[in-house]
Scaffold this motif. Structure first.
Motif, PDB file in Angstrom:
ATOM      1  N   GLU A  75       0.047   2.562   2.851  1.00  0.00           N
ATOM      2  CA  GLU A  75       0.160   1.841   1.581  1.00  0.00           C
ATOM      3  C   GLU A  75      -0.666   2.623   0.567  1.00  0.00           C
ATOM      4  N   THR A  76      -0.010   3.193  -0.426  1.00  0.00           N
ATOM      5  CA  THR A  76      -0.710   4.014  -1.410  1.00  0.00           C
ATOM      6  C   THR A  76      -1.225   3.138  -2.540  1.00  0.00           C
ATOM      7  N   GLY A  77      -2.492   3.357  -2.886  1.00  0.00           N
ATOM      8  CA  GLY A  77      -3.125   2.613  -3.974  1.00  0.00           C
ATOM      9  C   GLY A  77      -3.883   3.570  -4.875  1.00  0.00           C
ATOM     10  N   TRP A 125      -4.033   3.771   2.139  1.00  0.00           N
ATOM     11  CA  TRP A 125      -4.535   2.864   3.174  1.00  0.00           C
ATOM     12  C   TRP A 125      -3.672   3.025   4.412  1.00  0.00           C
TER      13      TRP A 125
END
Length: 185
Positions: A141-143, A148
């Motif tokens: 999960e890219t933030g 992540w």
């Protein structure tokens, strides 16, 4: 801007040596002044600059004592926890640069444990590391802070936190506790 002031009917004070009772004619005073205004420079309101990120550790400077935010370190010590130090031991990443694993535990309470780990990455290691964890069922999960690594749903504990950037990977036993690591900002 030119400002001209004219004052009429200003009474002159009595002068020493003037005859008493003699009256002098009221003088007329003209004052001419030139006022120039400097341009007003209004500085744009600047927002306070955020604290610069801490310098990443080297093999010689990395330690459990420098890893955590001072308030977190103090809290753990105040509740009787002390760190045990070891090398990064997650998945099949065998870093050659700065890396550490800190297991904080209270000797009198073996259930009271916190895990933190951090490792520097060489160019290209991020992608190979993500590939390794994806083979173990993790997804990404890219933030704004990085990528992540999310464990599979059938994994216990489900809230492990891995955050990876091009320069480093950090681990904490919960996603929220990644922020405790000063080099993970």
């Amino acid at each position: 801007m030119l400002v001209t002031l004219i004052a009429l009917g200003i009474a002159a004070p009595s002068l020493a040596g003037c005859a008493e009772g003699a009256s002098a004619p009221a003088p007329t005073v003209t004052v001419t002044a030139t006022v120039t205004r400097e341009p007003t420079i209004v500085a744009a309101e600047s927002s306070p600059s955020p604290n610069p990120p801490p310098q990443l550790p080297t093999i010689d400077t990395i330690s459990c004592e420098s890893m955590l935010a001072p308030d977190v370190d103090a809290y753990l010590r105040n509740v009787g926890m002390t760190p045990s130090t070891g090398p990064w031991q997650y998945f099949e990443l065998f870093p050659t640069g700065a890396n550490i694993e800190c297991v904080w535990a209270a000797p009198e309470n073996p259930r009271s444990v916190r895990f933190y780990a951090w490792s520097a990455l060489k160019p290209g290691e991020k992608d190979s590391f993500i590939g390794m964890v994806q083979q173990s069922g993790y997804h990404t999960e890219t933030g704004a802070d990085g990528t992540w690594l999310i464990p599979p749903e059938d994994t216990y504990p489900i809230d492990d936190g891995f955050l990876i950037t091009e320069e480093w990977v950090a681990y904490a036993d919960t996603r929220e506790r990644i922020r405790d690591i000063v080099w993970a900002h």
